[in-house]
Write a protein that holds these residues in place. Sequence first.
Motif, PDB file in Angstrom:
ATOM      1  N   THR A  26      -1.760   1.017  -4.659  1.00  0.00           N
ATOM      2  CA  THR A  26      -0.681   0.041  -4.538  1.00  0.00           C
ATOM      3  C   THR A  26       0.592   0.594  -5.154  1.00  0.00           C
ATOM      4  O   THR A  26       0.601   1.042  -6.305  1.00  0.00           O
ATOM      5  CB  THR A  26      -1.071  -1.278  -5.234  1.00  0.00           C
ATOM      6  OG1 THR A  26      -2.266  -1.770  -4.628  1.00  0.00           O
ATOM      7  CG2 THR A  26       0.030  -2.314  -5.119  1.00  0.00           C
TER       8      THR A  26
ATOM      9  N   PRO B 172      -4.146   3.573   1.519  1.00  0.00           N
ATOM     10  CA  PRO B 172      -4.185   2.113   1.426  1.00  0.00           C
ATOM     11  C   PRO B 172      -4.888   1.579   0.181  1.00  0.00           C
ATOM     12  O   PRO B 172      -4.664   0.439  -0.204  1.00  0.00           O
ATOM     13  CB  PRO B 172      -4.900   1.681   2.701  1.00  0.00           C
ATOM     14  CG  PRO B 172      -5.589   2.894   3.207  1.00  0.00           C
ATOM     15  CD  PRO B 172      -4.834   4.086   2.697  1.00  0.00           C
ATOM     16  N   HIS B 173      -5.707   2.385  -0.471  1.00  0.00           N
ATOM     17  CA  HIS B 173      -6.387   1.919  -1.679  1.00  0.00           C
ATOM     18  C   HIS B 173      -5.474   2.007  -2.915  1.00  0.00           C
ATOM     19  O   HIS B 173      -5.838   1.523  -3.978  1.00  0.00           O
ATOM     20  CB  HIS B 173      -7.670   2.723  -1.911  1.00  0.00           C
ATOM     21  CG  HIS B 173      -7.424   4.162  -2.228  1.00  0.00           C
ATOM     22  ND1 HIS B 173      -7.084   5.082  -1.257  1.00  0.00           N
ATOM     23  CD2 HIS B 173      -7.442   4.826  -3.403  1.00  0.00           C
ATOM     24  CE1 HIS B 173      -6.913   6.268  -1.837  1.00  0.00           C
ATOM     25  NE2 HIS B 173      -7.125   6.134  -3.127  1.00  0.00           N
TER      26      HIS B 173
ATOM     27  N   PRO C 142       0.827  -1.210   0.000  1.00  0.00           N
ATOM     28  CA  PRO C 142       0.000   0.000   0.000  1.00  0.00           C
ATOM     29  C   PRO C 142       0.859   1.257   0.000  1.00  0.00           C
ATOM     30  O   PRO C 142       1.933   1.291   0.597  1.00  0.00           O
ATOM     31  CB  PRO C 142      -0.810  -0.107   1.287  1.00  0.00           C
ATOM     32  CG  PRO C 142      -0.027  -1.038   2.151  1.00  0.00           C
ATOM     33  CD  PRO C 142       0.735  -1.948   1.245  1.00  0.00           C
TER      34      PRO C 142
END
Length: 174
Positions: free
Chosen positions: A157, A154-155, A149
């Motif tokens: 990559t 966190p959404h 992440p």
Amino acid sequence: MDVQFTTLCEARPGDLASLLERAYAPLLENDRRFWSEQRIQWHRFDASAFGQPDTVGACTFFTWVAGHLAGFASYDPRSAPDVGILGHNCVVPEFQRRGIGAAQIREVLRRLCALGIRRARVLTLDLPFFAPARRMYVSAGFSETTRGPYPNRPHMTLIEYECPLDALGDSHAS
């Protein structure tokens, strides 16, 4: 195509940030909050490169095509001889899909190898916008090493790639 690489002396402060803004304009439109924060970092990088011509500026070069500023690339050799980091690099939309980005990456790899660096590393995001960059890295001899992440996002990559360098300044997979 006649691609030329020059030092920062061939342009003006603000040009690095401007190139990044032009290259990443679709991202700025899609997620203004995140990319506006990145835009601040681009301007800090620009000020640092022009303000420190013997360090950051010496590891940044402009790319010209037929007298037109097409993009730039940067790198960080401070972890030599083990690894060199590819930094900001971009090509503005009107010069994309002509092999200029690949030429920039080859030039960075050549410079890192000339410094005796054994491996090159680069980070990019797993977003559709960066798919051409990811293909370019793989084509240049990079292999994916990690995914995780993006800090505080966190959404998103973050992907890390590495490329072994040989004594001639080319990647093993050229």
